[in-house]
Design an enzyme around this catalytic site. Structure first.
Site, PDB file in Angstrom:
ATOM      1  CE1 TYR A  18      -8.387   7.412  -0.918  1.00 21.23           C
ATOM      2  CE2 TYR A  18      -7.666   5.441  -2.098  1.00 21.23           C
ATOM      3  CZ  TYR A  18      -8.048   6.778  -2.103  1.00 21.23           C
ATOM      4  OH  TYR A  18      -8.077   7.475  -3.276  1.00 21.23           O
ATOM      5  CG  ASP A  19      -5.354   6.256   6.928  1.00 13.56           C
ATOM      6  OD1 ASP A  19      -4.414   5.511   6.600  1.00 13.56           O
ATOM      7  OD2 ASP A  19      -5.249   7.488   7.027  1.00 13.56           O
ATOM      8  CB  THR A  20     -11.688   5.259   6.829  1.00 17.67           C
ATOM      9  OG1 THR A  20     -11.049   5.804   7.994  1.00 17.67           O
ATOM     10  CG2 THR A  20     -13.093   4.809   7.190  1.00 17.67           C
TER      11      THR A  20
END
Length: 297
Positions: A18-20
């Site tokens: 996950y980036d966010t």
């Protein structure tokens, strides 16, 4: 079934996926004015890994600017544009979705946070923190003249709720005002225990009026649309971290996000396991956000 994060590899995998990262605040980052142990280190870790971090709260007692002050006081790094509250979402909903005419007003059951966000959106209001409405005196219709320009009633958490506010709001609803709620959390976590939440404040109106309000905060999608309008992110690479199944986790699921439940707030172990487990199932579970400190070892 939710996946339990237990060993270092589990936490590392989540950071890779996950980036966010969207975080609820009460019960996740802090309880009252007390930080959950390890939160500062974990948020710093996420930012050092170039993760996008945002804070999504149903607490409408503070505006985004006021929340920034609380973040600063507790030593949590956050920019105003990373903070999304239900008061902000409600104001945006009224101005952008309802398109409330400039000559119309909102009657507020709530605190300064709602008023500040309505002002930012150029929306006129009455009630709220007005001393005339913050009274324990008797209320009678014979002594009150309604404002014909009120076209909506907005109800949020109000620790000074009283019969006068409820009576005026009810009368405006009977006269055709739109019924809105910042959120419908039944309870509100503090450092010393649970208190009634915004949903409990609007409950008398729902019962008297016989209709439910349009709820704007989590798990409704309005909040996510507010975030999307400001930040470009891939839902498949985004995770919602929360402590409440029926708001935080449901919000993530409604928006096509992955979800991580922490057990430092509302939800107890018995609600995710056993015969009385909730039908709302998070993708991942860990005891505390501070557990991610295992990645620093």
């Amino acid at each position: 079934m939710a996946s339990r994060l237990q060993v270092k590899e589990d936490y590392e995998k989540l950071l890779d996926l996950y980036d966010t990262w969207l975080f609820d605040c009460d019960g996740v980052l802090w309880n009252g004015d007390k930080l959950v142990d390890g939160v500062l280190e974990v948020l710093e870790l996420l930012r050092s890994r170039k993760k996008s971090v945002m804070f999504v709260t149903n607490n409408a007692t503070k505006s985004r600017k006021s929340y920034k002050t609380k973040f600063d006081k507790l030593g949590v790094q956050a920019h105003v544009d990373e903070i999304y509250g239900s008061a902000f979402a409600a104001a945006v909903y009224i101005s952008s979705v309802l398109k409330l005419p400039k000559d119309k007003k909102v009657y507020v059951i709530g605190e300064k946070g709602i008023e500040e966000e309505l002002t930012e959106e150029g929306i006129s209001f009455l009630g709220g923190t007005d001393p005339a409405d913050n009274t324990l005196g008797n209320f009678t219709l014979a002594d009150w003249t309604p404002d014909p320009s009120v076209d909506a009633v907005l109800c949020g958490l109000d620790t000074n709720i009283n019969y006068t506010k409820l009576s005026k709001a009810f009368q405006y609803l009977l006269r055709g005002a739109k019924f809105l709620a910042t959120n419908e959390d039944s309870t509100y976590p503090t450092a010393d225990g649970l208190l009634p939440g915004a949903g409990s404040i609007s409950a008398p109106l729902r019962y008297a009026y016989g209709k439910d309000p349009v709820a704007i905060g989590k798990p409704a999608g309005v909040m996510l649309e507010c975030i999307k309008a400001k930040h470009d992110f891939d839902p498949k690479r985004t995770i919602m971290v929360g402590d409440r199944l029926n708001t935080d986790i449901q919000f993530g699921k409604n928006g096509g996000l992955s979800t991580l439940l922490v057990l430092t707030g509302i939800t107890q172990e018995s609600q995710i396991t056993g015969p009385d487990a909730s039908p709302v199932v998070p993708d991942f579970v860990t005891k505390s956000l501070g557990d991610f400190r295992i990645l620093q070892s």
